[in-house]
Design an enzyme around this catalytic site. Structure first.
Site, mmCIF file in Angstrom:
data_model
loop_
_atom_site.group_PDB
_atom_site.id
_atom_site.type_symbol
_atom_site.label_atom_id
_atom_site.label_comp_id
_atom_site.label_asym_id
_atom_site.label_seq_id
_atom_site.Cartn_x
_atom_site.Cartn_y
_atom_site.Cartn_z
ATOM 1 N N ARG A 63 0.837 -1.210 0.000
ATOM 2 C CA ARG A 63 0.000 0.000 0.000
ATOM 3 C C ARG A 63 0.869 1.255 0.000
ATOM 4 O O ARG A 63 0.580 2.226 -0.688
ATOM 5 C CB ARG A 63 -0.903 0.033 1.235
ATOM 6 C CG ARG A 63 -1.765 -1.180 1.463
ATOM 7 C CD ARG A 63 -2.835 -1.338 0.436
ATOM 8 N NE ARG A 63 -3.691 -0.158 0.341
ATOM 9 C CZ ARG A 63 -4.523 0.089 -0.668
ATOM 10 N NH1 ARG A 63 -4.589 -0.740 -1.674
ATOM 11 N NH2 ARG A 63 -5.282 1.166 -0.662
ATOM 12 N N GLN A 95 -9.760 10.784 7.083
ATOM 13 C CA GLN A 95 -9.727 9.354 7.412
ATOM 14 C C GLN A 95 -8.745 8.639 6.493
ATOM 15 O O GLN A 95 -8.457 7.459 6.700
ATOM 16 C CB GLN A 95 -11.122 8.745 7.228
ATOM 17 C CG GLN A 95 -12.172 9.342 8.146
ATOM 18 C CD GLN A 95 -13.562 8.839 7.803
ATOM 19 O OE1 GLN A 95 -14.156 9.202 6.792
ATOM 20 N NE2 GLN A 95 -14.103 7.990 8.652
ATOM 21 N N ASN A 96 -8.269 9.338 5.483
ATOM 22 C CA ASN A 96 -7.371 8.721 4.505
ATOM 23 C C ASN A 96 -5.948 8.656 5.051
ATOM 24 O O ASN A 96 -5.508 9.557 5.770
ATOM 25 C CB ASN A 96 -7.391 9.501 3.195
ATOM 26 C CG ASN A 96 -8.784 9.512 2.575
ATOM 27 O OD1 ASN A 96 -9.562 8.584 2.800
ATOM 28 N ND2 ASN A 96 -9.092 10.551 1.834
ATOM 29 N N ASP A 98 -3.263 8.228 2.967
ATOM 30 C CA ASP A 98 -2.304 8.675 1.952
ATOM 31 C C ASP A 98 -1.891 10.112 2.262
ATOM 32 O O ASP A 98 -2.376 10.725 3.212
ATOM 33 C CB ASP A 98 -2.924 8.562 0.549
ATOM 34 C CG ASP A 98 -4.193 9.405 0.423
ATOM 35 O OD1 ASP A 98 -4.113 10.643 0.605
ATOM 36 O OD2 ASP A 98 -5.273 8.829 0.166
ATOM 37 N N HIS A 113 -6.638 8.469 11.171
ATOM 38 C CA HIS A 113 -6.386 7.034 11.055
ATOM 39 C C HIS A 113 -4.931 6.715 10.734
ATOM 40 O O HIS A 113 -4.629 5.609 10.298
ATOM 41 C CB HIS A 113 -7.318 6.412 10.006
ATOM 42 C CG HIS A 113 -8.761 6.388 10.429
ATOM 43 N ND1 HIS A 113 -9.798 6.175 9.565
ATOM 44 C CD2 HIS A 113 -9.330 6.559 11.651
ATOM 45 C CE1 HIS A 113 -10.947 6.215 10.233
ATOM 46 N NE2 HIS A 113 -10.688 6.446 11.501
ATOM 47 N N CYS A 121 7.491 3.166 16.198
ATOM 48 C CA CYS A 121 8.306 2.186 16.904
ATOM 49 C C CYS A 121 7.592 1.733 18.180
ATOM 50 O O CYS A 121 7.307 2.540 19.064
ATOM 51 C CB CYS A 121 9.677 2.764 17.257
ATOM 52 S SG CYS A 121 10.684 1.600 18.193
ATOM 53 N N GLY A 179 -17.008 12.706 0.871
ATOM 54 C CA GLY A 179 -16.625 11.365 0.431
ATOM 55 C C GLY A 179 -16.484 10.348 1.539
ATOM 56 O O GLY A 179 -15.619 9.485 1.475
ATOM 57 N N THR A 180 -17.331 10.443 2.562
ATOM 58 C CA THR A 180 -17.294 9.410 3.601
ATOM 59 C C THR A 180 -18.656 8.748 3.720
ATOM 60 O O THR A 180 -19.686 9.352 3.445
ATOM 61 C CB THR A 180 -16.864 9.943 4.988
ATOM 62 O OG1 THR A 180 -18.011 10.390 5.686
ATOM 63 C CG2 THR A 180 -15.853 11.054 4.865
#
Ligand code: ZN
Length: 236
Positions: A63, A95-96, A98, A113, A121, A179-180
């Site tokens: 991903r 929420q993305n 990227d 998210h 770590c 867009g959710t």
């Protein structure tokens, strides 16, 4: 002069979809939820990581590599334009996982998210910008332990920066959801909180969502079109 509106924008999968980023699909009619042919519970939960860390790390390596081949679309670019030009505060909560908002030029994006391009770590709690693979267990740059994991909020984990998001909603004059699905909490509850705190609410979405009834207004269409039109209207 009237005080400019403070705007809080929540973005979801529908904003990245037009950049060719495949996101997880909720299961319907007894079908499992899938993400790139993997069941969610096999790759995107703490239990999956405990059971088969190599599979999970390889999945996220794939991903992470994929998003770096994608580019921001007109929806990302329009939001970055708003972020730069709007006289009031603009807070983008996404929420993305990227980095397309940032690559479009937006600043201060809250990734509730987590982020593909960050490694966390488990030994020293340090976060490091990370663009390569993690499956080979590279040493943490801070403590050298081979315990880096994707800096992603998995299903069953608590989203990041909820205090910052609630503070932004408390100061918002307008809450916009883009867009959710309106199906995943806690994000699905933001519209209700924003309403209670006095903000106007607008939904921009491809289709009516589970949460549509909570919004003052819903505008339907591809994000690249409806977001650009909304921003053009605001900036005149
Ligand atoms: Zn470390």
């Amino acid at each position: 002069m009237e005080k400019p509106m403070n705007i809080v924008i929540l973005t979801g999968a529908g904003v990245s979809a037009e950049s060719g980023i495949d996101t997880f699909r909720a299961g319907t009619n007894g079908q499992p939820s899938l993400w790139e042919q993997h069941r969610i519970e096999d790759v995107a939960t703490p239990e999956a990581y405990a059971r088969d860390p190599d599979l999970v790390l390889r999945f996220y390596d794939m991903r992470r590599a994929a998003i770096q081949t994608k580019a921001p679309n007109p929806a990302h670019l329009a939001l970055a334009r708003l972020d730069a030009a709007w006289p009031g505060h603009v807070t983008i909560v996404t929420q993305n996982v990227d980095d397309l908002h940032e690559r479009a030029g937006a600043h201060g994006v809250i990734h509730m998210h987590g982020e593909h391009l960050s490694a966390w770590c488990a030994t020293c709690d340090t976060r490091t910008r990370w663009t390569g693979p993690l499956a080979g267990r590279p040493p943490c740059p801070a403590c050298a332990a081979p315990t880096l994991r994707p800096d992603i909020v998995w299903f069953g984990e608590i989203p990041y920066r909820m205090d910052d998001i609630q503070a932004a909603l408390a100061g918002a004059d307008l809450f916009v959801s883009i867009g959710t699905s309106g199906a995943v909490y806690p994000a699905a509850g933001f519209v209700r909180l924003a309403r209670e705190l006095g903000a106007a609410t607008l939904e921009l979405n491809l289709d009516r969502s589970q949460g549509s009834a909570w919004f003052d207004e819903t505008r339907l269409g591809p994000a690249s079109e409806v977001v650009a039109a909304w921003v053009d209207g605001l900036l005149g």
